[in-house]
Design a protein around this motif. Structure first.
Motif, PDB file in Angstrom:
ATOM      1  N   ARG A 101       0.825  -1.198   0.000  1.00 56.67           N
ATOM      2  CA  ARG A 101       0.000   0.000   0.000  1.00 56.67           C
ATOM      3  C   ARG A 101       0.864   1.254   0.000  1.00 56.67           C
ATOM      4  O   ARG A 101       0.617   2.202  -0.761  1.00 56.67           O
ATOM      5  N   VAL A 105       1.137   4.194  -2.890  1.00 51.02           N
ATOM      6  CA  VAL A 105       0.879   5.600  -2.614  1.00 51.02           C
ATOM      7  C   VAL A 105       2.011   6.472  -3.161  1.00 51.02           C
ATOM      8  O   VAL A 105       1.772   7.491  -3.825  1.00 51.02           O
ATOM      9  N   LEU A 108       1.919   6.647  -6.988  1.00 49.03           N
ATOM     10  CA  LEU A 108       0.862   7.501  -7.524  1.00 49.03           C
ATOM     11  C   LEU A 108       1.179   8.981  -7.355  1.00 49.03           C
ATOM     12  O   LEU A 108       0.937   9.792  -8.253  1.00 49.03           O
ATOM     13  N   LEU A 109       1.722   9.365  -6.204  1.00 49.64           N
ATOM     14  CA  LEU A 109       2.048  10.767  -5.964  1.00 49.64           C
ATOM     15  C   LEU A 109       3.141  11.251  -6.912  1.00 49.64           C
ATOM     16  O   LEU A 109       3.071  12.374  -7.444  1.00 49.64           O
ATOM     17  N   SER A 241      -6.471   9.425  -5.711  1.00 46.18           N
ATOM     18  CA  SER A 241      -6.366   7.984  -5.465  1.00 46.18           C
ATOM     19  C   SER A 241      -5.317   7.692  -4.407  1.00 46.18           C
ATOM     20  O   SER A 241      -5.514   6.846  -3.520  1.00 46.18           O
ATOM     21  N   ALA A 242      -4.191   8.395  -4.471  1.00 42.43           N
ATOM     22  CA  ALA A 242      -3.115   8.198  -3.486  1.00 42.43           C
ATOM     23  C   ALA A 242      -3.570   8.607  -2.091  1.00 42.43           C
ATOM     24  O   ALA A 242      -3.295   7.922  -1.105  1.00 42.43           O
ATOM     25  N   CYS A 243      -4.287   9.728  -2.000  1.00 45.03           N
ATOM     26  CA  CYS A 243      -4.763  10.186  -0.699  1.00 45.03           C
ATOM     27  C   CYS A 243      -5.759   9.213  -0.092  1.00 45.03           C
ATOM     28  O   CYS A 243      -5.714   8.922   1.119  1.00 45.03           O
ATOM     29  N   ALA A 246      -3.914   6.251   1.189  1.00 44.07           N
ATOM     30  CA  ALA A 246      -3.178   6.552   2.416  1.00 44.07           C
ATOM     31  C   ALA A 246      -4.078   6.570   3.644  1.00 44.07           C
ATOM     32  O   ALA A 246      -3.597   6.417   4.773  1.00 44.07           O
TER      33      ALA A 246
END
Length: 249
Positions: A101, A105, A108-109, A241-243, A246
Motif C-alpha cells: 500500500r 501511494v 501515484l504521488l 487515489s493516493a490520498c 493513504a
C-alpha cells in the motif's frame, strides 16, 4: 438487494472515471474498496479487477471507434505486458499488504506530480503519430505489465504519460493504447488473484455491472475535453487515489 444496488451505483461512478482517464476504474476502486469496505491491499486489488477487466474491453472498443487504435502498436505493448504480468502478480500475492500500500501511494504521488508538471509547463500532446519506432513500445509494455501485475493496476497510468511525453502521442491516443496494454495484464492478474482466494466476487460483480453501464460516458467526456485540461484532471485523479489509499488503516 440494497447492498447490490449500492455496489452497482458505485460501479457507475468508477466506470465513468475509468472511461474518462483510460484506466478501467481500478485505480480509484482499490483505495475505495479499502476505505469503505475494509479490504486489505491484495483483496482490494483482486476485487477491483473483476470490474476492471470487462470495463477495459468495452473502453478499448469505444476509444477505437472515436480515435482508431493502431493494433500493431497495441500488440507491441500487450504481448510483453502479458508475460511480465504473470511474474508481477505471482510476487504480489506473497508480499506484505501494508508495504504494498505504501509503495503504491508513493508511486501515484510521483506520477501525479510528473503529469501535472507536463500539463502546466509543456505544450499539449501531438497529433497521435509516433515520435519513435513502435518497436520500443515492447520495453514499455513489459515494464508496465510487471507493475500492473504487482499492484493490480498501474501499468496503464504509467504508460499514458510515457506515451505522451516520450512517444509524442495525444492524451486520448495514449489512453486508448494504455487500455490495450492493460487488458492482457489485468486478465492474467485477476486469474492469479482468484486462484489465491484474493477476490470478493459478490462485491466485484455488481461493480462490474455498473462500470459497463457507464464507461462509454467517460470515453465521450475524454474526447470532448481540451488536451491540457484532461492531463491536469488526470494528475488530480492520481493524487486523489493516493490520498484515499493513504487513509486505509
Amino acid at each position: 438487494m440494497l447492498n447490490f444496488t449500492i455496489d452497482v451505483v458505485l460501479g457507475l461512478v468508477l466506470g465513468t472515471l475509468g472511461g474518462l482517464f483510460g484506466i478501467g476504474g481500478g485505480l480509484i476502486a482499490i483505495p475505495v474498496l479499502g476505505v469503505l469496505f475494509g479490504l486489505d491491499q491484495q483483496l482490494a486489488q483482486g476485487t477491483a479487477l473483476v470490474m476492471v477487466v470487462p470495463n477495459v474491453v468495452l473502453a478499448i472498443w469505444r476509444y477505437h471507434q472515436r480515435n482508431r487504435i493502431e493494433w500493431r502498436h497495441a500488440l507491441a505493448l500487450a504481448i510483453p505486458s502479458l508475460c511480465l504480468a504473470v511474474v508481477g502478480s505471482s510476487v504480489a500475492v506473497a508480499l506484505d499488504a501494508e508495504r504494498m500500500r505504501l509503495i503504491f501511494v508513493a508511486f501515484l504521488l510521483a506520477l501525479a506530480a510528473h503529469t501535472l508538471y507536463r500539463a502546466l509547463h509543456r505544450p499539449s500532446g501531438g497529433s497521435g503519430a509516433m515520435r519513435h519506432s513502435w518497436r520500443w513500445l515492447s520495453l514499455l509494455g513489459g515494464f508496465a505489465g510487471a507493475l500492473g501485475g504487482l499492484f493490480g493496476v498501474g501499468g496503464a497510468v504509467l504508460a499514458t504519460p510515457i506515451l505522451t511525453g516520450v512517444f509524442g502521442t495525444s492524451q486520448v491516443v495514449a489512453q486508448g493504447l494504455s487500455l490495450s496494454l492493460a487488458l492482457p495484464s489485468t486478465s492474467v492478474t485477476l486469474a492469479t488473484y482468484g486462484l489465491h482466494g484474493q477476490v470478493d466476487w459478490a462485491l466485484g460483480v455488481p461493480l462490474a455491472i455498473g462500470g459497463l453501464l457507464s464507461i462509454s460516458l467517460g470515453v465521450r467526456l475524454a474526447h470532448a475535453l481540451p488536451e491540457r485540461l484532461l492531463k491536469a484532471m488526470f494528475s488530480g485523479f492520481l493524487a486523489l487515489s493516493a490520498c484515499l489509499l493513504a487513509l486505509e488503516v
